[in-house]
Every structure is written in C-alpha cells, then in structure tokens.
Motif scaffolding. Structure first.
Motif, PDB file in Angstrom:
ATOM      1  N   ARG A 100       3.329  10.484  -7.271  1.00 47.27           N
ATOM      2  CA  ARG A 100       4.158  11.008  -8.363  1.00 47.27           C
ATOM      3  C   ARG A 100       3.301  11.603  -9.470  1.00 47.27           C
ATOM      4  O   ARG A 100       3.694  12.578 -10.115  1.00 47.27           O
ATOM      5  N   VAL A 101       2.126  11.016  -9.708  1.00 55.46           N
ATOM      6  CA  VAL A 101       1.219  11.568 -10.712  1.00 55.46           C
ATOM      7  C   VAL A 101       0.715  12.936 -10.251  1.00 55.46           C
ATOM      8  O   VAL A 101       0.645  13.891 -11.032  1.00 55.46           O
ATOM      9  N   THR A 154       0.822  -1.208   0.000  1.00 58.40           N
ATOM     10  CA  THR A 154       0.000   0.000   0.000  1.00 58.40           C
ATOM     11  C   THR A 154       0.855   1.256   0.000  1.00 58.40           C
ATOM     12  O   THR A 154       0.569   2.218  -0.718  1.00 58.40           O
ATOM     13  N   GLU A 155       1.914   1.265   0.791  1.00 60.28           N
ATOM     14  CA  GLU A 155       2.800   2.431   0.822  1.00 60.28           C
ATOM     15  C   GLU A 155       3.443   2.658  -0.541  1.00 60.28           C
ATOM     16  O   GLU A 155       3.588   3.799  -0.995  1.00 60.28           O
ATOM     17  N   LEU A 156       3.804   1.581  -1.201  1.00 64.08           N
ATOM     18  CA  LEU A 156       4.394   1.685  -2.536  1.00 64.08           C
ATOM     19  C   LEU A 156       3.383   2.243  -3.536  1.00 64.08           C
ATOM     20  O   LEU A 156       3.698   3.143  -4.327  1.00 64.08           O
ATOM     21  N   LEU A 157       2.153   1.741  -3.495  1.00 65.68           N
ATOM     22  CA  LEU A 157       1.118   2.226  -4.409  1.00 65.68           C
ATOM     23  C   LEU A 157       0.811   3.702  -4.158  1.00 65.68           C
ATOM     24  O   LEU A 157       0.602   4.469  -5.100  1.00 65.68           O
ATOM     25  N   ARG A 158       0.786   4.092  -2.905  1.00 67.72           N
ATOM     26  CA  ARG A 158       0.545   5.505  -2.589  1.00 67.72           C
ATOM     27  C   ARG A 158       1.652   6.392  -3.146  1.00 67.72           C
ATOM     28  O   ARG A 158       1.400   7.497  -3.626  1.00 67.72           O
ATOM     29  N   ALA A 159       2.873   5.908  -3.078  1.00 67.65           N
ATOM     30  CA  ALA A 159       4.000   6.684  -3.597  1.00 67.65           C
ATOM     31  C   ALA A 159       3.915   6.822  -5.114  1.00 67.65           C
ATOM     32  O   ALA A 159       4.236   7.879  -5.669  1.00 67.65           O
ATOM     33  N   GLY A 215       2.235  12.160   0.030  1.00 67.93           N
ATOM     34  CA  GLY A 215       3.539  12.736  -0.246  1.00 67.93           C
ATOM     35  C   GLY A 215       3.468  14.189  -0.665  1.00 67.93           C
ATOM     36  O   GLY A 215       2.475  14.886  -0.447  1.00 67.93           O
ATOM     37  N   ALA A 216       4.545  14.635  -1.313  1.00 69.11           N
ATOM     38  CA  ALA A 216       4.652  16.038  -1.710  1.00 69.11           C
ATOM     39  C   ALA A 216       3.563  16.436  -2.697  1.00 69.11           C
ATOM     40  O   ALA A 216       3.016  17.545  -2.622  1.00 69.11           O
ATOM     41  N   GLY A 217       3.234  15.546  -3.629  1.00 70.64           N
ATOM     42  CA  GLY A 217       2.187  15.856  -4.603  1.00 70.64           C
ATOM     43  C   GLY A 217       0.847  16.065  -3.939  1.00 70.64           C
ATOM     44  O   GLY A 217       0.110  17.007  -4.261  1.00 70.64           O
ATOM     45  N   SER A 218       0.521  15.194  -3.001  1.00 69.92           N
ATOM     46  CA  SER A 218      -0.737  15.311  -2.272  1.00 69.92           C
ATOM     47  C   SER A 218      -0.803  16.619  -1.498  1.00 69.92           C
ATOM     48  O   SER A 218      -1.834  17.306  -1.486  1.00 69.92           O
ATOM     49  N   ARG A 219       0.294  16.983  -0.861  1.00 75.86           N
ATOM     50  CA  ARG A 219       0.307  18.233  -0.085  1.00 75.86           C
ATOM     51  C   ARG A 219       0.106  19.448  -0.983  1.00 75.86           C
ATOM     52  O   ARG A 219      -0.597  20.399  -0.609  1.00 75.86           O
ATOM     53  N   LEU A 220       0.715  19.437  -2.171  1.00 76.15           N
ATOM     54  CA  LEU A 220       0.553  20.562  -3.096  1.00 76.15           C
ATOM     55  C   LEU A 220      -0.898  20.701  -3.544  1.00 76.15           C
ATOM     56  O   LEU A 220      -1.439  21.814  -3.609  1.00 76.15           O
ATOM     57  N   VAL A 221      -1.528  19.573  -3.869  1.00 74.58           N
ATOM     58  CA  VAL A 221      -2.927  19.602  -4.303  1.00 74.58           C
ATOM     59  C   VAL A 221      -3.827  20.077  -3.168  1.00 74.58           C
ATOM     60  O   VAL A 221      -4.694  20.938  -3.352  1.00 74.58           O
ATOM     61  N   MET A 222      -3.626  19.528  -1.981  1.00 71.80           N
ATOM     62  CA  MET A 222      -4.444  19.916  -0.833  1.00 71.80           C
ATOM     63  C   MET A 222      -4.292  21.400  -0.515  1.00 71.80           C
ATOM     64  O   MET A 222      -5.278  22.097  -0.248  1.00 71.80           O
TER      65      MET A 222
END
Length: 219
Positions: free
Chosen positions: A61-62, A52-57, A108-115
C-alpha cells in the motif's frame, strides 16, 4: 444478539498500518491485530493466509501510494531518481513500514507499478536486455536498503540520538593514534551514520546509475 463485526481487507490493512506505526515489525502479530479490532485471529486469516502475507500487503500500500500521481519525466536516470525519492518520502512518513518492505518485499499492484517503471527506465538506458534483470535487482536492493537504514535512524528517540552521538565522539575522537592512525587523522571530519543521510542517499544512487550508464555505452 448482534454478531461480531466483519472487517474488510482494507480495514484490516488500515489497522495493521496503524499498529505498525506505533510498534515495529518484530512485535507485530496477527493475534495482536485481532485484539485491536476486537475479533479473533481466524477471521483475519480469511483475508490473509499468514502474517507475512499481511505484512507484504501493508508494504504494498505504501508503494501504491508513492506511485499515485507519478509521471515518468526526463531521461532514464531522472526517472529512477525521482521514483527512488518518492519511495523514500513515502516510507519516511511511515518509517516502521520501511523495515517490513525491506524484509518481506511485496507482490501487489504497488510493487508491479514500481517494477514496471524501473525496468522501463533501464530499457531506455540502452542496456542490453540480458543485463537488465541483474541491474534491476541491484538497484532494488540498494534503494530498499538505503530506505530501511534511513527509516531506522528516524525512529530513535532524542535521548537515544544524544547517547549515540556521545558514544561516536568517544570512539572517534578518543581513538589511540598509534593503534588507529587513519581514524585519528580523519577523526574531526568523519560524520556519524545518522548525519546528512539525504545527500548520502542521492550520492550513492547517482553512483550506481553512473555505473549503469557506463555499462550501457557502446564499447
């Protein structure tokens, strides 16, 4: 004798993304990924604690790629719409990963930017701060669901599409008007789920944003 190659986290994510492009999240496994890389699962678990952690990562990235070059422009509704369309385009190029994002989310970083961008835009809407977390969650669920649904349609084969269209025509045009009077009345105008999804995406999102705008108006 040369030792087994050590893969970096980025190389592992590259391989995982490629594997997901040619299969799906259900059949994806760390063991299968390790075999693709010519290593064993334990070496991958040094980088990612679980599947799950791998899939989230991979999904993150997307999100990160979708935010590359993004500039907040226009009013709050335009900002959220532009961001949602960027996410839709990014996952549209990698539709198998849309289901991963919809199911596992990311942190991750992508999620934080979107949020950050969505929350910032909602604050600019005039909503009271106490309403913003709930509105954010509804928007996130809506956008992720629409993207995952659209991606699912885009991955079907031509034969599957043709078969689905035929089944749709039989179900709709062949409906008994006595048992299904409303369906029979609108049968020739009803569109299948896979039709015109781009316009549907924008219309549904616009309706949600209009509801937020109405809630933000002073009473």
């Amino acid at each position: 004798m040369a030792g087994r190659r050590r893969w970096s986290s980025e190389e592992i994510l590259d391989a995982a993304a490629e594997l997901l492009r040619t299969s799906d999240a259900e059949s994806f496994s760390v063991r299968k990924l390790a075999a693709t890389l010519g290593t064993d699962s334990s070496s991958l678990y040094r980088h990612f604690r679980s599947r799950t952690e791998l899939l989230r990562a991979v999904a993150d990235r997307v999100l990160l790629a979708s935010m590359d070059g993004y500039r907040a422009e226009g009013d709050w509704k335009r900002r959220i719409t532009a961001l949602a369309l960027r996410l839709r385009d990014a996952f549209g190029r990698q539709p198998q990963l849309a289901a991963v994002w919809g199911r596992h989310a990311s942190g991750g970083a992508g999620s934080r930017l979107v949020m950050e961008e969505v929350l910032s835009a909602l604050r600019a809407s005039g909503l009271p701060d106490e309403q913003i977390p709930v509105r954010y969650h509804r928007l996130a669920v809506l956008i992720a669901s629409l993207i995952a649904s659209e991606a699912g349609v885009s991955t079907i084969t031509g034969d599957e599409h043709a078969q689905g269209m035929e089944l749709f025509r039989v179900a709709v045009l062949g409906a008994d008007p006595e048992r299904f009077p409303a369906l029979a009345h609108f049968a020739r105008d009803i569109r299948p789920l896979g039709a015109d999804r781009g316009a549907a995406f924008e219309d549904i999102l616009a309706a949600q944003l209009a509801e937020i705008e109405a809630a933000a108006r002073p009473s």
